[in-house]
Scaffold this motif. Structure first.
Motif, PDB file in Angstrom:
ATOM      1  N   ILE A 196       0.843  -1.203   0.000  1.00  0.00           N
ATOM      2  CA  ILE A 196       0.000   0.000   0.000  1.00  0.00           C
ATOM      3  C   ILE A 196       0.877   1.250   0.000  1.00  0.00           C
ATOM      4  N   ALA A 197       1.959   1.209   0.774  1.00  0.00           N
ATOM      5  CA  ALA A 197       2.887   2.347   0.809  1.00  0.00           C
ATOM      6  C   ALA A 197       3.459   2.601  -0.585  1.00  0.00           C
ATOM      7  N   GLU A 198       3.770   1.504  -1.282  1.00  0.00           N
ATOM      8  CA  GLU A 198       4.323   1.634  -2.640  1.00  0.00           C
ATOM      9  C   GLU A 198       3.289   2.246  -3.587  1.00  0.00           C
ATOM     10  N   ILE A 248       0.970   7.205  -6.409  1.00  0.00           N
ATOM     11  CA  ILE A 248      -0.087   8.226  -6.462  1.00  0.00           C
ATOM     12  C   ILE A 248       0.492   9.608  -6.177  1.00  0.00           C
ATOM     13  N   PHE A 249       1.352   9.672  -5.156  1.00  0.00           N
ATOM     14  CA  PHE A 249       1.946  10.968  -4.799  1.00  0.00           C
ATOM     15  C   PHE A 249       2.894  11.470  -5.888  1.00  0.00           C
ATOM     16  N   ASP A 260      -2.369  18.876  -0.977  1.00  0.00           N
ATOM     17  CA  ASP A 260      -3.260  18.997   0.175  1.00  0.00           C
ATOM     18  C   ASP A 260      -2.640  18.532   1.489  1.00  0.00           C
ATOM     19  N   PHE A 261      -1.726  17.572   1.385  1.00  0.00           N
ATOM     20  CA  PHE A 261      -1.174  16.978   2.607  1.00  0.00           C
ATOM     21  C   PHE A 261       0.228  17.490   2.931  1.00  0.00           C
ATOM     22  N   ILE A 300       7.386   8.978   2.404  1.00  0.00           N
ATOM     23  CA  ILE A 300       6.983   7.562   2.500  1.00  0.00           C
ATOM     24  C   ILE A 300       8.232   6.685   2.559  1.00  0.00           C
ATOM     25  N   ARG A 301       8.225   5.798   3.552  1.00  0.00           N
ATOM     26  CA  ARG A 301       9.395   4.935   3.726  1.00  0.00           C
ATOM     27  C   ARG A 301       8.982   3.487   3.960  1.00  0.00           C
ATOM     28  N   ILE A 302       9.871   2.573   3.600  1.00  0.00           N
ATOM     29  CA  ILE A 302       9.702   1.163   3.967  1.00  0.00           C
ATOM     30  C   ILE A 302      10.626   0.918   5.151  1.00  0.00           C
ATOM     31  N   ILE A 303      10.040   0.458   6.245  1.00  0.00           N
ATOM     32  CA  ILE A 303      10.781   0.270   7.488  1.00  0.00           C
ATOM     33  C   ILE A 303      10.933  -1.218   7.779  1.00  0.00           C
TER      34      ILE A 303
END
Lengths: 187, 164
Positions: free
Chosen positions: A146-148, A153-154, A161-162, A167-170
């Motif tokens: 989902i993060a990917e 999308i970003f 707006d945000f 975004i990172r993979i931890i």
């Protein structure tokens, strides 16, 4: 270390168990070990060169003996403990690695944007179980996949707006505030 | 339960054994919690691998978790679904009353089958060994100072081993 074989003779005669731990380098003993001429056995472990050979000689003296290598502590003891822990602590969206660490995506949202961002995720029909909102850290944690998708999308869309979202993979140890092993920024 | 192995078995970590105790078998399942009861110690072994935040410090850890109350120990044991505990330090015998209390705590919470072993670099006397056994300690491991490895027969460790 010298004398290990003498200990083996003693324990064999006594009929008791002998556990031989491989000598290993750590941050705190490295200087003292080097001073005495000890060196690393290889690049992949903290084993001291020659320790396994001394242990083998003691082992060959017979008796109820075990040789516990330096690598055992990471490759088996710690790894399997982490796996056991991860099985009980991992959230629905965490991915458990073969090392027993957990991987997930983390979205850092600027202060004040956490609520609209959460609403955005709900609008995207993401089920409640699929993400975790941390108001103390201003982050949302979710599955790597989902993060990917969010990163795509970003990257493509106009998501001003945000504010400045990261975004990172931890990858971290499988418990609360566990040590972070890896962190890769994907957006 | 203690396993006498028919063959010498090397594993993927390069360890091998002719014999494994119940404590070892539990660890090999990843089911042993490490209970660090104090960083203080009588000795100053040059090879001591303890990290700076633990060495000679009056601190308690259950695995990586700092312990401030008994609840922290029990929480950690539950989190990892521990089947046993290894008590270490520092020198656990410096905190004997605490060790006895922790053994009772773990046994009463998780049952008699929760396997507990302890490390010491001292040679405890018979009274101390009896107290540990009565509390429920399953296994004790002696780590004599390396200077006397060649003369254990004449050392107090001989008596300690035979008392255990």
């Amino acid at each position: 270390m010298e004398g290990a074989s003498d200990v083996a003779v003693f324990t064999k005669r006594a009929g008791c168990f002998l556990n031989l731990n491989e000598l290993e380098f750590s941050d705190t003993n490295a200087e003292e070990l080097k001073k005495r001429g000890f060196v690393l056995a290889d690049d992949e472990s903290n084993s001291v060169l020659g320790s396994a050979a001394v242990a083998k000689a003691a082992f060959d003296a017979g008796g109820k003996t075990n040789f516990c290598s330096s690598r055992y502590k990471d490759a088996i003891q710690l790894r399997l403990r982490f796996l056991r822990t991860a099985q009980s602590t991992a959230r629905e969206f965490d991915e458990i690695t073969e090392d027993g660490t957990v991987m997930y995506g983390q979205i850092d949202v600027p202060a004040g944007f956490l609520e609209p961002f959460t609403s955005f995720l709900i609008e995207m029909e993401l089920p409640q179980k699929a993400f975790f909102v941390n108001p103390e850290k201003n982050t949302v944690e979710t599955a790597c996949g989902i993060a990917e998708e969010l990163a795509v999308i970003f990257a493509e869309g106009d998501m001003e707006d945000f504010g400045k979202v990261k975004i990172r993979i931890i990858e971290r140890y499988p418990f609360e505030n566990g040590f972070i092993v890896g962190s890769e920024q994907i957006f | 339960m203690t396993e006498e192995l028919k063959v010498i078995r090397p594993d993927e970590s390069g360890s091998y054994s002719r014999f494994l105790t119940d404590g070892c078998l539990c660890c090999r399942e990843g089911a042993k919690m490490v209970l660090f009861v104090t960083g203080r110690c009588y000795r100053d072994c040059f090879f001591c691998p303890l990290s700076v935040d633990r060495k000679n410090a009056d601190v308690i850890f259950a695995n990586e978790r700092p312990v401030y109350s008994d609840a922290d120990i029990l929480d950690e044991a539950r989190t990892m679904r521990a089947k046993g505990t290894g008590i270490t330090g520092g020198e656990p015998l410096l905190e004997l009353p605490k060790v006895l209390r922790y053994i009772s705590l773990l046994k009463s919470e998780f049952g008699k089958e929760h396997h507990i072993h302890m490390y010491t670099s001292e040679a405890p006397d018979e009274k101390q060994i009896k107290a540990l056994a009565n509390a429920g300690l399953n296994e004790i491991r002696f780590h004599p100072p390396y200077e006397i490895w060649i003369r254990l027969e004449e050392s107090p460790y001989k008596n300690a081993v035979f008392s255990a």
